[in-house]
Design a protein around this motif. Structure first.
Motif, PDB file in Angstrom:
ATOM      1  N   MET A   1      28.023  11.883  45.645  1.00 53.85           N
ATOM      2  CA  MET A   1      27.323  10.726  46.139  1.00 53.85           C
ATOM      3  C   MET A   1      26.787  11.052  47.522  1.00 53.85           C
ATOM      4  O   MET A   1      27.401  11.844  48.204  1.00 53.85           O
ATOM      5  CB  MET A   1      28.281   9.541  46.227  1.00 53.85           C
ATOM      6  CG  MET A   1      28.274   8.722  44.971  1.00 53.85           C
ATOM      7  SD  MET A   1      29.259   7.248  45.111  1.00 53.85           S
ATOM      8  CE  MET A   1      28.621   6.434  43.694  1.00 53.85           C
ATOM      9  N   PRO A   2      25.727  10.552  47.931  1.00 54.47           N
ATOM     10  CA  PRO A   2      25.128   9.290  47.516  1.00 54.47           C
ATOM     11  C   PRO A   2      24.164   9.447  46.340  1.00 54.47           C
ATOM     12  O   PRO A   2      23.612  10.514  46.113  1.00 54.47           O
ATOM     13  CB  PRO A   2      24.381   8.827  48.760  1.00 54.47           C
ATOM     14  CG  PRO A   2      23.973  10.088  49.426  1.00 54.47           C
ATOM     15  CD  PRO A   2      25.085  11.062  49.153  1.00 54.47           C
ATOM     16  N   PHE A 114      36.255   1.345  39.833  1.00 56.15           N
ATOM     17  CA  PHE A 114      35.387   0.910  38.742  1.00 56.15           C
ATOM     18  C   PHE A 114      34.197   1.841  38.574  1.00 56.15           C
ATOM     19  O   PHE A 114      33.098   1.406  38.204  1.00 56.15           O
ATOM     20  CB  PHE A 114      34.916  -0.539  38.996  1.00 56.15           C
ATOM     21  CG  PHE A 114      36.063  -1.499  39.076  1.00 56.15           C
ATOM     22  CD1 PHE A 114      36.712  -1.902  37.927  1.00 56.15           C
ATOM     23  CD2 PHE A 114      36.510  -1.944  40.306  1.00 56.15           C
ATOM     24  CE1 PHE A 114      37.789  -2.781  38.005  1.00 56.15           C
ATOM     25  CE2 PHE A 114      37.579  -2.821  40.391  1.00 56.15           C
ATOM     26  CZ  PHE A 114      38.227  -3.231  39.235  1.00 56.15           C
ATOM     27  N   ALA A 115      34.397   3.102  38.846  1.00 46.70           N
ATOM     28  CA  ALA A 115      33.346   4.107  38.657  1.00 46.70           C
ATOM     29  C   ALA A 115      33.989   5.340  38.048  1.00 46.70           C
ATOM     30  O   ALA A 115      34.934   5.904  38.597  1.00 46.70           O
ATOM     31  CB  ALA A 115      32.706   4.445  40.002  1.00 46.70           C
ATOM     32  N   PHE A 116      33.509   5.750  36.898  1.00 44.50           N
ATOM     33  CA  PHE A 116      34.038   6.928  36.203  1.00 44.50           C
ATOM     34  C   PHE A 116      32.906   7.916  36.043  1.00 44.50           C
ATOM     35  O   PHE A 116      31.771   7.544  35.808  1.00 44.50           O
ATOM     36  CB  PHE A 116      34.606   6.529  34.840  1.00 44.50           C
ATOM     37  CG  PHE A 116      35.679   5.482  34.947  1.00 44.50           C
ATOM     38  CD1 PHE A 116      36.972   5.832  35.279  1.00 44.50           C
ATOM     39  CD2 PHE A 116      35.390   4.147  34.734  1.00 44.50           C
ATOM     40  CE1 PHE A 116      37.959   4.871  35.386  1.00 44.50           C
ATOM     41  CE2 PHE A 116      36.360   3.179  34.836  1.00 44.50           C
ATOM     42  CZ  PHE A 116      37.664   3.549  35.168  1.00 44.50           C
ATOM     43  N   GLN A 117      33.230   9.185  36.162  1.00 43.67           N
ATOM     44  CA  GLN A 117      32.179  10.200  36.067  1.00 43.67           C
ATOM     45  C   GLN A 117      32.738  11.529  35.597  1.00 43.67           C
ATOM     46  O   GLN A 117      33.942  11.773  35.671  1.00 43.67           O
ATOM     47  CB  GLN A 117      31.488  10.379  37.416  1.00 43.67           C
ATOM     48  CG  GLN A 117      32.398  10.912  38.512  1.00 43.67           C
ATOM     49  CD  GLN A 117      31.678  10.997  39.840  1.00 43.67           C
ATOM     50  OE1 GLN A 117      30.475  10.785  39.936  1.00 43.67           O
ATOM     51  NE2 GLN A 117      32.406  11.333  40.885  1.00 43.67           N
ATOM     52  N   GLU A 118      31.832  12.357  35.159  1.00 46.86           N
ATOM     53  CA  GLU A 118      32.137  13.742  34.839  1.00 46.86           C
ATOM     54  C   GLU A 118      30.992  14.562  35.396  1.00 46.86           C
ATOM     55  O   GLU A 118      29.827  14.296  35.091  1.00 46.86           O
ATOM     56  CB  GLU A 118      32.248  13.932  33.319  1.00 46.86           C
ATOM     57  CG  GLU A 118      32.667  15.310  32.936  1.00 46.86           C
ATOM     58  CD  GLU A 118      32.946  15.432  31.445  1.00 46.86           C
ATOM     59  OE1 GLU A 118      32.686  16.504  30.918  1.00 46.86           O
ATOM     60  OE2 GLU A 118      33.393  14.440  30.848  1.00 46.86           O
ATOM     61  N   ILE A 119      31.288  15.529  36.232  1.00 43.82           N
ATOM     62  CA  ILE A 119      30.253  16.294  36.917  1.00 43.82           C
ATOM     63  C   ILE A 119      30.386  17.775  36.533  1.00 43.82           C
ATOM     64  O   ILE A 119      31.475  18.336  36.611  1.00 43.82           O
ATOM     65  CB  ILE A 119      30.345  16.127  38.440  1.00 43.82           C
ATOM     66  CG1 ILE A 119      30.168  14.662  38.802  1.00 43.82           C
ATOM     67  CG2 ILE A 119      29.312  16.999  39.136  1.00 43.82           C
ATOM     68  CD1 ILE A 119      30.363  14.354  40.256  1.00 43.82           C
ATOM     69  N   ALA A 120      29.277  18.368  36.157  1.00 41.82           N
ATOM     70  CA  ALA A 120      29.285  19.774  35.779  1.00 41.82           C
ATOM     71  C   ALA A 120      28.387  20.606  36.687  1.00 41.82           C
ATOM     72  O   ALA A 120      27.942  21.678  36.300  1.00 41.82           O
ATOM     73  CB  ALA A 120      28.861  19.910  34.320  1.00 41.82           C
ATOM     74  N   PHE A 121      28.086  20.126  37.890  1.00 41.92           N
ATOM     75  CA  PHE A 121      27.282  20.891  38.837  1.00 41.92           C
ATOM     76  C   PHE A 121      28.189  21.807  39.643  1.00 41.92           C
ATOM     77  O   PHE A 121      29.327  21.462  39.946  1.00 41.92           O
ATOM     78  CB  PHE A 121      26.538  19.970  39.812  1.00 41.92           C
ATOM     79  CG  PHE A 121      25.485  19.138  39.160  1.00 41.92           C
ATOM     80  CD1 PHE A 121      24.350  19.719  38.623  1.00 41.92           C
ATOM     81  CD2 PHE A 121      25.620  17.763  39.085  1.00 41.92           C
ATOM     82  CE1 PHE A 121      23.387  18.959  38.026  1.00 41.92           C
ATOM     83  CE2 PHE A 121      24.651  16.990  38.481  1.00 41.92           C
ATOM     84  CZ  PHE A 121      23.534  17.580  37.957  1.00 41.92           C
ATOM     85  N   ALA A 122      27.667  22.950  40.033  1.00 41.66           N
ATOM     86  CA  ALA A 122      28.448  23.895  40.853  1.00 41.66           C
ATOM     87  C   ALA A 122      28.468  23.450  42.288  1.00 41.66           C
ATOM     88  O   ALA A 122      27.682  22.740  42.761  1.00 41.66           O
ATOM     89  CB  ALA A 122      27.838  25.280  40.752  1.00 41.66           C
TER      90      ALA A 122
END
Length: 122
Positions: A1-2, A114-122
């Motif tokens: 984020m942001p 109340f925020a769920f995420q999955e990040i695949a950036f290096a």
């Protein structure tokens, strides 16, 4: 984020180079030293339908929302918003000078509960 969301009224892209504005805002935040550069996400979207003020067809509005995780000091958030608005204003200057354009930036803190995420950036 942001995460930066740029919403604009239908037809605003005829008066403001939205692609340039989006890049300018993104680069200013990414390179400004206030956030992790790889965490910045920016997109712009045109409203399918919009009404601005007295509904004159030449009236347009650009709303920039910066959404970020909580925990930063108020001064850092103000600096970030000033940078965002400054970058947008620089691109939108001709349309602002011509009139009939509103430009606004707001910052909202995301609630990590109340925020769920999955990040695949290096």
């Amino acid at each position: 984020m942001p995460h930066i969301i740029i919403d604009y009224s239908r037809g605003a892209a005829e008066r403001v180079a939205i692609d340039e504005l989006t890049r300018a805002v993104h680069h200013r935040v990414r390179d400004g030293g206030l956030v992790k550069p790889t965490a910045v996400r920016t997109f712009a979207r045109e409203a399918t339908f919009s009404c601005v003020g007295d509904e004159h067809p030449d009236n347009h509005f650009i709303q920039i929302i910066v959404r970020m995780a909580p925990g930063r000091p108020a001064e850092t958030k103000r600096e970030l918003l000033k940078a965002v608005l400054g970058a947008a204003r620089a691109v939108a200057a001709p349309a602002l000078q011509a009139g009939r354009l509103g430009l606004r930036a707001d910052l909202y803190e995301s609630d990590p509960n109340f925020a769920f995420q999955e990040i695949a950036f290096a």
